[in-house]
Write a protein that holds these residues in place. Sequence first.
Motif, mmCIF file in Angstrom:
data_model
loop_
_atom_site.group_PDB
_atom_site.id
_atom_site.type_symbol
_atom_site.label_atom_id
_atom_site.label_comp_id
_atom_site.label_asym_id
_atom_site.label_seq_id
_atom_site.Cartn_x
_atom_site.Cartn_y
_atom_site.Cartn_z
ATOM 1 N N ARG A 6 0.841 -1.206 0.000
ATOM 2 C CA ARG A 6 0.000 0.000 0.000
ATOM 3 C C ARG A 6 0.871 1.248 0.000
ATOM 4 O O ARG A 6 0.584 2.219 -0.711
ATOM 5 N N ALA A 7 1.933 1.232 0.785
ATOM 6 C CA ALA A 7 2.828 2.385 0.837
ATOM 7 C C ALA A 7 3.562 2.559 -0.490
ATOM 8 O O ALA A 7 3.686 3.683 -0.999
ATOM 9 N N LEU A 8 4.031 1.478 -1.077
ATOM 10 C CA LEU A 8 4.754 1.569 -2.346
ATOM 11 C C LEU A 8 3.904 2.200 -3.446
ATOM 12 O O LEU A 8 4.413 2.961 -4.267
ATOM 13 N N THR A 9 2.614 1.897 -3.442
ATOM 14 C CA THR A 9 1.759 2.433 -4.504
ATOM 15 C C THR A 9 1.556 3.938 -4.388
ATOM 16 O O THR A 9 1.087 4.565 -5.341
ATOM 17 N N THR A 10 1.920 4.523 -3.249
ATOM 18 C CA THR A 10 1.763 5.974 -3.094
ATOM 19 C C THR A 10 2.920 6.746 -3.719
ATOM 20 O O THR A 10 2.844 7.961 -3.858
ATOM 21 N N PHE A 11 3.968 6.057 -4.091
ATOM 22 C CA PHE A 11 5.128 6.693 -4.724
ATOM 23 C C PHE A 11 5.070 6.502 -6.242
ATOM 24 O O PHE A 11 4.539 5.506 -6.738
ATOM 25 N N ASN A 12 5.601 7.413 -6.973
ATOM 26 C CA ASN A 12 5.772 7.297 -8.428
ATOM 27 C C ASN A 12 4.485 7.046 -9.208
ATOM 28 O O ASN A 12 4.496 6.447 -10.278
ATOM 29 N N GLY A 13 3.381 7.444 -8.682
ATOM 30 C CA GLY A 13 2.127 7.321 -9.418
ATOM 31 C C GLY A 13 1.572 5.924 -9.527
ATOM 32 O O GLY A 13 0.852 5.615 -10.468
ATOM 33 N N GLY A 14 1.902 5.056 -8.591
ATOM 34 C CA GLY A 14 1.250 3.750 -8.574
ATOM 35 C C GLY A 14 2.103 2.582 -9.010
ATOM 36 O O GLY A 14 3.095 2.268 -8.385
#
Length: 96
Positions: A6-14
């Motif tokens: 969930r946290a990773l998807t908040t970076f770099n537009g998904g």
Amino acid sequence: MDYLQRALTTFNGGNWYGWKTHDDNGNKIPNSGRMQYQHIKIIKDGATMPTEAELNAKIQELKDAEQNTETKKASGKQKLKDLGLDDDEIQALIGV
């Protein structure tokens, strides 16, 4: 989805990351050990890797937000009880 993803998807537009299948020595990483910071790989051009500290801060932010939501639900339910509503009436109103 776990907090890391969930946290990773908040970076770099998904959808910018994947998971390495082999470590730097060519050893296969078992599926159960793959989803860790050191095994993240960038799969989208132009994406940048957040630092582990940035990622951990985002994970904590997500956990705090989730806890805050649960706390507010419990508080709201208690306030409705204080007004005299029973559990069935509260459930009929808010579904919890």
